[in-house]
Design a protein around this motif. Structure first.
Motif, mmCIF file in Angstrom:
data_model
loop_
_atom_site.group_PDB
_atom_site.id
_atom_site.type_symbol
_atom_site.label_atom_id
_atom_site.label_comp_id
_atom_site.label_asym_id
_atom_site.label_seq_id
_atom_site.Cartn_x
_atom_site.Cartn_y
_atom_site.Cartn_z
ATOM 1 N N ILE A 162 1.056 -1.131 0.147
ATOM 2 C CA ILE A 162 0.039 0.066 -0.238
ATOM 3 C C ILE A 162 0.904 1.305 -0.038
ATOM 4 C CG2 ILE A 162 -1.760 1.299 1.377
ATOM 5 C CD1 ILE A 162 -2.792 -1.277 2.335
ATOM 6 N N PRO A 163 0.440 2.221 -0.694
ATOM 7 C CA PRO A 163 1.529 3.447 -0.820
ATOM 8 C C PRO A 163 1.209 4.254 0.344
ATOM 9 C CG PRO A 163 -0.387 3.670 -2.623
ATOM 10 C CD PRO A 163 -0.416 2.322 -1.788
ATOM 11 N N VAL A 164 2.461 5.091 0.629
ATOM 12 C CA VAL A 164 2.056 6.164 1.659
ATOM 13 C C VAL A 164 3.029 7.402 1.497
ATOM 14 C CG1 VAL A 164 3.825 4.966 3.148
ATOM 15 C CG2 VAL A 164 2.121 6.243 4.185
ATOM 16 N N VAL A 165 2.660 8.490 1.949
ATOM 17 C CA VAL A 165 3.681 9.562 2.115
ATOM 18 C C VAL A 165 4.152 9.888 3.550
ATOM 19 C CG1 VAL A 165 3.617 12.121 1.634
ATOM 20 C CG2 VAL A 165 2.279 10.761 0.073
ATOM 21 N N VAL A 166 5.383 9.696 3.652
ATOM 22 C CA VAL A 166 6.006 10.118 4.817
ATOM 23 C C VAL A 166 6.521 11.623 4.653
ATOM 24 C CG1 VAL A 166 7.726 9.601 6.578
ATOM 25 C CG2 VAL A 166 6.629 7.565 4.987
ATOM 26 N N GLU A 167 6.160 12.503 5.497
ATOM 27 C CA GLU A 167 6.234 14.152 5.281
ATOM 28 C C GLU A 167 7.676 14.425 5.860
ATOM 29 O OE1 GLU A 167 1.472 15.207 5.333
ATOM 30 O OE2 GLU A 167 2.744 15.579 7.047
ATOM 31 N N GLU A 168 8.033 13.777 7.060
ATOM 32 C CA GLU A 168 9.259 14.338 7.506
ATOM 33 C C GLU A 168 10.123 13.396 7.830
ATOM 34 O OE1 GLU A 168 7.807 16.034 11.418
ATOM 35 O OE2 GLU A 168 6.661 17.406 10.358
ATOM 36 N N LEU A 169 10.665 12.763 6.710
ATOM 37 C CA LEU A 169 11.778 11.761 6.604
ATOM 38 C C LEU A 169 13.083 12.223 6.531
ATOM 39 C CD1 LEU A 169 12.267 8.579 6.705
ATOM 40 C CD2 LEU A 169 11.920 8.651 4.165
ATOM 41 N N ILE A 170 13.159 13.168 5.894
ATOM 42 C CA ILE A 170 14.591 13.691 5.305
ATOM 43 C C ILE A 170 14.880 14.982 5.804
ATOM 44 C CG2 ILE A 170 14.570 12.414 3.358
ATOM 45 C CD1 ILE A 170 14.080 15.043 1.732
ATOM 46 N N GLU A 171 14.382 15.588 7.094
ATOM 47 C CA GLU A 171 14.733 16.851 7.365
ATOM 48 C C GLU A 171 16.321 16.791 8.053
ATOM 49 O OE1 GLU A 171 11.848 17.648 10.316
ATOM 50 O OE2 GLU A 171 10.609 18.507 8.625
ATOM 51 N N ASP A 172 16.787 15.678 8.152
ATOM 52 C CA ASP A 172 18.307 15.542 8.485
ATOM 53 C C ASP A 172 19.160 15.799 7.500
ATOM 54 O OD1 ASP A 172 17.505 13.073 8.064
ATOM 55 O OD2 ASP A 172 18.933 12.071 9.341
ATOM 56 N N TRP A 173 18.678 15.527 6.247
ATOM 57 C CA TRP A 173 19.445 15.544 4.813
ATOM 58 C C TRP A 173 19.917 16.989 4.695
ATOM 59 C CZ3 TRP A 173 17.302 12.049 0.512
ATOM 60 C CH2 TRP A 173 16.884 10.703 0.909
ATOM 61 N N PRO A 174 21.182 17.132 4.269
ATOM 62 C CA PRO A 174 21.666 18.465 3.748
ATOM 63 C C PRO A 174 20.603 18.811 2.490
ATOM 64 C CG PRO A 174 23.548 16.991 4.154
ATOM 65 C CD PRO A 174 22.486 16.346 4.316
ATOM 66 N N ALA A 175 20.334 17.952 1.866
ATOM 67 C CA ALA A 175 19.128 18.042 0.435
ATOM 68 C C ALA A 175 18.042 18.720 0.799
ATOM 69 C CB ALA A 175 19.129 16.698 -0.388
ATOM 70 N N PHE A 185 22.621 13.611 0.424
ATOM 71 C CA PHE A 185 21.472 12.715 1.070
ATOM 72 C C PHE A 185 21.926 11.525 1.707
ATOM 73 C CE2 PHE A 185 22.815 10.830 -3.164
ATOM 74 C CZ PHE A 185 22.527 9.506 -2.860
ATOM 75 N N LEU A 186 21.124 10.925 2.649
ATOM 76 C CA LEU A 186 21.417 9.633 3.352
ATOM 77 C C LEU A 186 20.708 8.605 2.777
ATOM 78 C CD1 LEU A 186 21.383 11.429 6.755
ATOM 79 C CD2 LEU A 186 23.441 11.185 5.289
ATOM 80 N N TRP A 187 21.155 7.394 2.980
ATOM 81 C CA TRP A 187 20.292 6.305 2.563
ATOM 82 C C TRP A 187 19.510 5.907 3.729
ATOM 83 C CZ3 TRP A 187 20.545 4.266 -2.239
ATOM 84 C CH2 TRP A 187 21.773 4.617 -3.078
ATOM 85 N N LYS A 237 5.047 17.496 -1.924
ATOM 86 C CA LYS A 237 5.669 19.025 -1.743
ATOM 87 C C LYS A 237 7.072 18.622 -1.317
ATOM 88 C CE LYS A 237 1.509 21.350 -0.502
ATOM 89 N NZ LYS A 237 0.623 22.143 0.378
ATOM 90 N N HIS A 238 8.095 19.873 -1.242
ATOM 91 C CA HIS A 238 9.416 19.500 -1.109
ATOM 92 C C HIS A 238 9.737 18.782 0.296
ATOM 93 C CE1 HIS A 238 13.725 20.977 -0.932
ATOM 94 N NE2 HIS A 238 13.310 21.250 0.406
ATOM 95 N N GLY A 239 10.524 18.082 0.226
ATOM 96 C CA GLY A 239 10.912 17.152 1.391
ATOM 97 C C GLY A 239 10.147 15.781 1.582
ATOM 98 N N GLU A 240 8.974 15.798 0.873
ATOM 99 C CA GLU A 240 8.157 14.577 1.120
ATOM 100 C C GLU A 240 8.523 13.371 0.399
ATOM 101 O OE1 GLU A 240 4.175 16.977 2.614
ATOM 102 O OE2 GLU A 240 4.182 16.052 0.590
ATOM 103 N N MET A 241 8.388 12.143 1.046
ATOM 104 C CA MET A 241 8.722 10.749 0.346
ATOM 105 C C MET A 241 7.348 10.038 -0.031
ATOM 106 S SD MET A 241 8.953 7.573 0.710
ATOM 107 C CE MET A 241 9.215 6.959 2.380
ATOM 108 N N LEU A 242 7.175 9.703 -1.224
ATOM 109 C CA LEU A 242 6.126 8.929 -1.675
ATOM 110 C C LEU A 242 6.614 7.368 -1.897
ATOM 111 C CD1 LEU A 242 3.358 7.932 -2.671
ATOM 112 C CD2 LEU A 242 3.892 8.793 -4.788
ATOM 113 N N TYR A 243 5.960 6.232 -0.922
ATOM 114 C CA TYR A 243 6.473 5.022 -1.057
ATOM 115 C C TYR A 243 5.619 4.349 -2.341
ATOM 116 C CZ TYR A 243 6.318 0.043 -0.700
ATOM 117 O OH TYR A 243 6.213 -1.307 -0.812
ATOM 118 N N MET A 244 6.041 3.814 -3.342
ATOM 119 C CA MET A 244 5.295 3.182 -4.268
ATOM 120 C C MET A 244 5.620 1.824 -4.411
ATOM 121 S SD MET A 244 5.460 6.006 -7.598
ATOM 122 C CE MET A 244 7.195 6.198 -7.667
#
Length: 288
Positions: free
Chosen positions: A26-39, A112-114, A207-214
């Motif tokens: 099932i897809p999901v959007v994680v809104e705050e996964l990468i706030e620690d990335w320089p990107a 970016f980080l893995w 939106k900027h910084g959000e991650m979509l799982y497909m």
């Protein structure tokens, strides 16, 4: 079409992500996964222009598949700085699709980080995608059936997804990974493509910084609501069935299609488009 908003979470644990979404596909959007990335702070079009402006990049537009063009062959090329200028000046159909910009500009890999989210991500340099306002990525699914983490930067894009189970309604072109390219998924013509009324999918705006799982093998259609770019990280499919389909697509289907284009030309493209309608209509008749 019946479209449900994709579920959103602010943050998520590794175990919850795997249990609630990956295992259930099932897809999901994680809104705050990468706030620690320089990107998260740096990756805007102005930064890409500054750091990669002299790089020559391949561009694609919305023209239909043509038998004279190679598999994923670019329609034109230009300097990244000129392309970003174009994005910022006016709407354009030109997109950068599945491009390894980080290989060309290695300093980007420091941004970016893995993510440790429970998937064994393929540790190759990730692909980037750029688009201008109102540009669209045709409805398709990926050749390798990967689980995809799709991160968006600078701006907003709309993402429409359909599970593999919905393929019977999608007017899939045989020996290809796409729906018929004359379908407008923003405003479907149900008289010409009646099966789309039965398709059940998902939709969201990233939106900027959000991650979509497909999940594996999901159909996806992307529309840039404003100029921006995205990055995808991938993990091999867990399903044995999807692994076998991926192997078939990569080893057999792709080269068979290239061969048929070479020998039959446009007649092969026209035949496949006709079969997409015929096959879908036959399914509708059987299920009526």
């Amino acid at each position: 079409m019946k479209l449900t908003q994709i579920e959103r979470v602010k943050k998520i644990s590794k175990s919850d992500f795997i249990t609630q979404y990956v295992k259930k596909q099932i897809p999901v959007v994680v809104e705050e996964l990468i706030e620690d990335w320089p990107a998260y702070h740096k990756w805007k079009l102005s930064y890409i222009k500054e750091i990669a402006g002299d790089t020559i990049v391949p561009l694609y537009d919305n023209r239909p598949v043509n038998h004279k063009e190679g598999f994923n062959e670019a329609h034109t090329k230009m300097k990244m700085s000129d392309y970003i200028n174009l994005l910022e000046e006016k709407p354009t159909n030109y997109r950068i699709f599945l491009y390894n910009l980080i290989k060309e500009v290695p300093t980007l890999k420091n941004d970016f980080l893995w993510p440790d989210i429970g998937l064994k991500l393929v540790k190759q340099l990730p692909m980037l995608f750029f688009g201008g306002e109102s540009s669209k990525v045709f409805m398709h699914y990926d050749i390798d059936y990967s689980n995809i983490l799709h991160f968006h930067f600078h701006g907003e894009k709309q993402c429409m997804l359909f599970a593999p189970s919905q393929s019977k309604f999608m007017y899939k072109v045989p020996h290809a990974l796409i729906s018929r390219e004359d379908i407008d998924f923003d405003q479907p013509d149900y008289e010409k493509f009646p099966a789309l009324k039965n398709a059940e999918g998902y939709i969201t705006n990233l939106k900027h910084g959000e991650m979509l799982y497909m999940p594996e093998g999901y159909w996806h259609y992307m529309k840039y609501l404003s100029p921006g770019f995205s990055m995808s990280l991938r993990a091999f499919p867990k399903s044995i069935s999807h692994l076998s389909k991926a192997a078939y697509n990569i080893v057999i289907m792709r080269y068979f299609d290239i061969l048929m284009r070479k020998f039959k030309g446009q007649k092969w493209i026209d035949y496949k488009n006709a079969k997409a309608i015929e096959n879908t209509n036959q399914y509708l008749k059987k299920s009526a």
